[in-house]
Enzyme design. Structure first.
Site, PDB file in Angstrom:
ATOM      1  N   ALA A  12     -36.977  19.236  -1.044  1.00  0.00           N
ATOM      2  CA  ALA A  12     -38.189  19.221  -0.229  1.00  0.00           C
ATOM      3  C   ALA A  12     -39.063  20.434  -0.541  1.00  0.00           C
ATOM      4  O   ALA A  12     -38.613  21.406  -1.153  1.00  0.00           O
ATOM      5  CB  ALA A  12     -37.816  19.220   1.249  1.00  0.00           C
ATOM      6  N   GLN A  57     -40.034  22.808   1.327  1.00  0.00           N
ATOM      7  CA  GLN A  57     -39.431  24.025   1.866  1.00  0.00           C
ATOM      8  C   GLN A  57     -37.908  24.029   1.681  1.00  0.00           C
ATOM      9  O   GLN A  57     -37.164  24.509   2.534  1.00  0.00           O
ATOM     10  CB  GLN A  57     -39.796  24.179   3.335  1.00  0.00           C
ATOM     11  CG  GLN A  57     -41.219  24.668   3.563  1.00  0.00           C
ATOM     12  CD  GLN A  57     -41.446  26.076   3.019  1.00  0.00           C
ATOM     13  OE1 GLN A  57     -40.545  26.906   2.989  1.00  0.00           O
ATOM     14  NE2 GLN A  57     -42.660  26.344   2.571  1.00  0.00           N
ATOM     15  N   SER A  58     -37.441  23.545   0.555  1.00  0.00           N
ATOM     16  CA  SER A  58     -36.009  23.449   0.294  1.00  0.00           C
ATOM     17  C   SER A  58     -35.354  24.817   0.119  1.00  0.00           C
ATOM     18  O   SER A  58     -35.772  25.622  -0.721  1.00  0.00           O
ATOM     19  CB  SER A  58     -35.768  22.625  -0.968  1.00  0.00           C
ATOM     20  OG  SER A  58     -34.428  22.705  -1.387  1.00  0.00           O
ATOM     21  N   ASN A  59     -34.307  25.054   0.911  1.00  0.00           N
ATOM     22  CA  ASN A  59     -33.500  26.260   0.726  1.00  0.00           C
ATOM     23  C   ASN A  59     -32.680  26.177  -0.555  1.00  0.00           C
ATOM     24  O   ASN A  59     -32.453  27.186  -1.229  1.00  0.00           O
ATOM     25  CB  ASN A  59     -32.551  26.433   1.915  1.00  0.00           C
ATOM     26  CG  ASN A  59     -33.283  26.509   3.221  1.00  0.00           C
ATOM     27  OD1 ASN A  59     -34.147  27.357   3.414  1.00  0.00           O
ATOM     28  ND2 ASN A  59     -32.958  25.613   4.140  1.00  0.00           N
ATOM     29  N   VAL A  91     -33.475  24.724  -3.383  1.00  0.00           N
ATOM     30  CA  VAL A  91     -34.357  25.041  -4.501  1.00  0.00           C
ATOM     31  C   VAL A  91     -34.583  26.550  -4.596  1.00  0.00           C
ATOM     32  O   VAL A  91     -34.501  27.145  -5.670  1.00  0.00           O
ATOM     33  CB  VAL A  91     -35.685  24.273  -4.330  1.00  0.00           C
ATOM     34  CG1 VAL A  91     -36.782  24.877  -5.180  1.00  0.00           C
ATOM     35  CG2 VAL A  91     -35.495  22.799  -4.662  1.00  0.00           C
TER      36      VAL A  91
END
Length: 347
Positions: free
Chosen positions: A86, A88-90, A92
């Site tokens: 996403a 706001q992916s943690n 990533v």
């Protein structure tokens, strides 16, 4: 917390995990802290496992998972790692940090999973950190098709191969071996060494790799307690099937018997609405009370939802007063800044 002897992973399971390549990013055991004020009125014995303090890239549960993916990437001689998630992916964000530490290039694909037009959501928080860690970025217009997201990343990887590079793809879809779950099989042992008399564990269930590893490890050690998983992305029915499949694939990956029975998979979607990446009043209340009573910051996507569910389970008697309980804090704090506009409405 207890004088009970902490269980150990069965030797065949520990040996199988030890044989898997691993890049070490976590230099310590994360703390297990009591929540004295937040749960004082419930007569509860509740602790928080601080996996927001795993170190690299501002920490979080994803570090434990990525140790094994990056171990495999290094063993394969990769020069670039690709991952999808996403906006706001943690996952990533931490992948970009891990790649930077190992001197690898990183490409991140950001999927449109949350309908937010707020410019902070697209520029602050994890997105800002992706850029700071030096990752290149692309976007993917679909947010609920893991297979398509993986296929697009594989297409980008094929372009890199054609250009003479050696890419490694960290997959998203659930039909791949759940390599990242190995980090939480080991975390299960770490947790029981800190608190061998635990009766309950409460954890988020999204991709399912953290939930799967934790459940698999605890049950492999013969732990008689209960794992309460809180849905953050999909329905309980969908998530239950996903976790069962992950556990079966994890057993195959390691060449061991699957210790998880169908009745061990408890998933709760009662706090999922209005959907992934969106808050509700119970989440807002949990975030506010935890900050003001414990000085502990929760994120709006995962831990806010998990703490709200844990509080509800304590109040409705699902978790009895005095039964030792651990809530897994999976991190995700940078996303807080991307949600500032929404948070300002209840702070």
């Amino acid at each position: 917390m207890s004088t009970l002897q902490a269980p150990h992973l069965p030797p065949e399971l520990a040996d199988a995990i030890a044989a898997v390549p691993r890049a070490r990013f976590i230099p310590w055991v994360t703390p297990l802290e009591p929540l004295k004020r937040l749960m004082a009125g419930e007569g509860a014995t509740v602790f928080v496992k601080r996996d927001d303090l795993t170190g690299i890239g501002l920490g979080g549960n994803k570090v434990r998972k990525l140790e094994f993916y990056f171990g495999k990437a290094v063993a394969a001689g990769a020069d670039t790692v690709l991952i999808t998630g996403a906006v706001q992916s943690n996952y990533v964000r931490i992948a970009a940090a891990c790649a930077a530490r190992l001197g690898l290039n990183c490409h991140v694909q950001l999927e449109e999973r949350v309908a937010k037009s707020d410019p902070l959501y697209r520029s602050n928080g994890n997105v800002l950190l992706d850029d700071l860690f030096g990752a290149s970025r692309s976007t993917f217009p679909v947010g609920e098709d893991e297979g398509a997201a993986d296929a697009e990343v594989e297409r980008l990887a094929e372009e890199m191969r054609a250009a003479g590079r050696t890419p490694f793809v960290i997959p998203l879809s659930p039909n791949k071996p759940p390599l990242g779950s190995l980090g939480y099989v080991l975390a299960a042992q770490e947790l029981l060494r800190q608190a061998p008399d635990l009766k309950h564990v409460v954890v988020a269930s999204g991709s399912g790799l953290t939930h799967t590893g934790l459940l698999f490890g605890l049950k492999a050690m013969g732990w008689p307690g209960h794992v309460h998983a809180v849905c953050v992305r999909r329905s309980a029915e969908q998530q239950r099937t996903r976790i069962a499949n992950h556990c079966a694939r994890l057993a195959d990956l390691l060449g061991v018997a699957n210790p998880v029975a169908a009745e061990d998979i408890d998933v709760d979607d009662s706090n999922l609405a209005p959907g992934y990446g969106q808050m509700n009043p119970a989440i807002e209340k949990a975030m506010l009370e935890t900050a003001r009573l414990e000085g502990l910051v929760l994120d709006p996507v995962y831990t806010g939802r998990v703490f709200a569910a844990a509080i509800a389970k304590l109040r409705n008697g699902t978790i009895k007063p005095g039964e030792p309980t651990a809530i897994i804090h999976t991190g995700g704090i940078p996303a807080l800044f991307a949600y500032e506009s929404s948070i300002r409405e209840f702070v």
